[in-house]
Scaffold this motif. Sequence first.
Motif, PDB file in Angstrom:
ATOM      1  N   GLU A 130     -20.465  32.437  35.640  1.00 33.97           N
ATOM      2  CA  GLU A 130     -19.486  33.436  35.202  1.00 33.97           C
ATOM      3  C   GLU A 130     -18.974  34.240  36.388  1.00 33.97           C
ATOM      4  O   GLU A 130     -19.641  34.342  37.425  1.00 33.97           O
ATOM      5  N   LEU A 131     -17.790  34.825  36.229  1.00 32.54           N
ATOM      6  CA  LEU A 131     -17.251  35.701  37.272  1.00 32.54           C
ATOM      7  C   LEU A 131     -18.127  36.944  37.416  1.00 32.54           C
ATOM      8  O   LEU A 131     -18.730  37.409  36.450  1.00 32.54           O
ATOM      9  N   THR A 132     -18.176  37.477  38.634  1.00 32.84           N
ATOM     10  CA  THR A 132     -19.002  38.649  38.927  1.00 32.84           C
ATOM     11  C   THR A 132     -18.105  39.876  39.110  1.00 32.84           C
ATOM     12  O   THR A 132     -17.452  40.011  40.143  1.00 32.84           O
TER      13      THR A 132
ATOM     14  N   GLU B 153     -15.708  36.789  43.343  1.00 29.93           N
ATOM     15  CA  GLU B 153     -15.331  35.448  43.770  1.00 29.93           C
ATOM     16  C   GLU B 153     -13.898  35.410  44.315  1.00 29.93           C
ATOM     17  O   GLU B 153     -13.034  36.154  43.846  1.00 29.93           O
ATOM     18  N   ARG B 154     -13.655  34.537  45.285  1.00 29.77           N
ATOM     19  CA  ARG B 154     -12.326  34.340  45.870  1.00 29.77           C
ATOM     20  C   ARG B 154     -12.015  32.849  45.939  1.00 29.77           C
ATOM     21  O   ARG B 154     -12.916  32.008  45.906  1.00 29.77           O
ATOM     22  N   VAL B 155     -10.723  32.518  46.048  1.00 29.10           N
ATOM     23  CA  VAL B 155     -10.302  31.117  46.131  1.00 29.10           C
ATOM     24  C   VAL B 155      -9.279  30.942  47.243  1.00 29.10           C
ATOM     25  O   VAL B 155      -8.738  31.908  47.776  1.00 29.10           O
ATOM     26  N   ARG B 156      -9.018  29.672  47.566  1.00 32.00           N
ATOM     27  CA  ARG B 156      -7.950  29.316  48.491  1.00 32.00           C
ATOM     28  C   ARG B 156      -6.863  28.588  47.702  1.00 32.00           C
ATOM     29  O   ARG B 156      -7.168  27.717  46.871  1.00 32.00           O
ATOM     30  N   LEU B 157      -5.603  28.938  47.953  1.00 32.34           N
ATOM     31  CA  LEU B 157      -4.471  28.268  47.309  1.00 32.34           C
ATOM     32  C   LEU B 157      -3.830  27.321  48.317  1.00 32.34           C
ATOM     33  O   LEU B 157      -3.532  27.718  49.450  1.00 32.34           O
ATOM     34  N   ILE B 158      -3.589  26.072  47.907  1.00 30.54           N
ATOM     35  CA  ILE B 158      -3.037  25.058  48.803  1.00 30.54           C
ATOM     36  C   ILE B 158      -1.744  24.502  48.218  1.00 30.54           C
ATOM     37  O   ILE B 158      -1.705  24.056  47.068  1.00 30.54           O
ATOM     38  N   GLY B 159      -0.681  24.555  49.027  1.00 31.86           N
ATOM     39  CA  GLY B 159       0.603  23.969  48.660  1.00 31.86           C
ATOM     40  C   GLY B 159       1.017  22.927  49.670  1.00 31.86           C
ATOM     41  O   GLY B 159       0.298  22.664  50.643  1.00 31.86           O
ATOM     42  N   PRO B 160       2.198  22.340  49.504  1.00 30.20           N
ATOM     43  CA  PRO B 160       2.651  21.281  50.417  1.00 30.20           C
ATOM     44  C   PRO B 160       2.822  21.746  51.853  1.00 30.20           C
ATOM     45  O   PRO B 160       2.653  20.965  52.784  1.00 30.20           O
ATOM     46  N   ALA B 161       3.150  23.040  52.059  1.00 36.38           N
ATOM     47  CA  ALA B 161       3.475  23.520  53.410  1.00 36.38           C
ATOM     48  C   ALA B 161       2.417  24.424  54.019  1.00 36.38           C
ATOM     49  O   ALA B 161       2.436  24.668  55.223  1.00 36.38           O
TER      50      ALA B 161
END
Length: 454
Positions: A291-293, A308-316
């Motif tokens: 679960e999220l904290t 919690e953190r994330v990375r966002l990935i796109g084409p560029a």
Amino acid sequence: MIEKIITESFLRKTFLKEIPETFCLHQGQILTPAGAQFLRDRRVKILHGGDPAADTAVSRYVSVADGSTYTEKPEHLTQLSGNKLVPKNHPRIVFRGWLDRLQAEILLLQKQVINNGDLSLGKTLGELLERCRAILRAEVVEEYLEACDFLGFSESEIRERSHQPQKYFDVSHLEMTAGMDFTVLALNRIRTLARSAELSAVTAFSVAGDNERTDIIQALNRLSSVIYVMMLQAAQKKNVSGVEMDNRIVDEIVAKVMAQFSDVQSDIPVELSARHVHLSAAAVQKLFGKELTPIRELSQPGQYLSQERVRLIGPAGTLENVAILGPARGNTQVEISATDARILGLTAPIRQSGDIDGSAGLQIVTEKDTLSIEEGLIIAARHLHMHPDDAVRLGVKDRDLVRIRVGDLRSVVFEKVLVRVNENYRLAMHIDFDEGNACGWVPEMTGQILADHD
């Protein structure tokens, strides 16, 4: 679950009741330098994998973005705190750069005025320098920054003098010209750098309309007011007040210094909404396996910022260290600015939250897994939250589109702001960072609904 990164904070919580004689560092765990020092200070013996023969801790660098570890620090990364590594253009590193520049300018002027025999101003500049260093220290070690007085005056006295220069300094509000005394111009340069550092702090610490370090932002805001009073004192000494300004410009300057003290009943708090992600329950499990904290409540009741953190990935390109807001929702949704979309190389539609049909997709990445979504990426349309009582007071209703003026010296009228009325909402207008930059947003800024709304 075994903790992967053993930090000083983790150890303090673990040893809350008593301090043991030994601490076992399991295979795969990383002990930060601050954590190792914490154990050494308390004479706790470190056992590696339960082996008492190992009496030294191996410290490694850890990337905040993806958890990668390094025995040596890569050139493209720098230390955020302890052994945590981030890119050199990380917002907090950029903020530290502005503080560094501010200190350099203060030192240059301090050297000059002391050489010219103005020891009193030199001492005051020294106080400013120490305050800047205290701000930097509080940011780096992540400690709370206490308020303090300047120039022998309290906060209210500084405010009074900045508002009534004619009464206290026998000069008018300053309109900067090239013919003014050099000291006044140099102080004005330092004041603008303090404002730039403040705006950089807003960018570095803002998450979904809330700010993690209001103590630092408030300190920098007060610092610019103090410097303005120093300019008035220098102008009084040299008897230069510039050209008399008309009442409208004077009012704008007063509003700029006084923005944080405004308490007008019709004013609407304006909050910055930084890039963030809402995850579905299934997405939370896929990306984190738990679960999220929650670590802090947000301005809207029931919403919280998660650890919690994330990375966002796109084409560029990619966006690192992106915040996740809880609780989990029915659908995964990513809210970014137009500038963020260009970095990713994606075309994101401007939508109200929840309207994601036919929107863009991208990859959401954590150390555990990768989630690819076909739709859900949007630029959040500006909107106005309010309680039904606020709607009655302001003469609007749910789903109205209103015009709101925001700012003072760089005021902007935002068109077609959607009103969202709910018993659980608190009055606040949400804009993204691009819109905030356009109107010169500062903490505690407010806006006003214009009469001709739809």
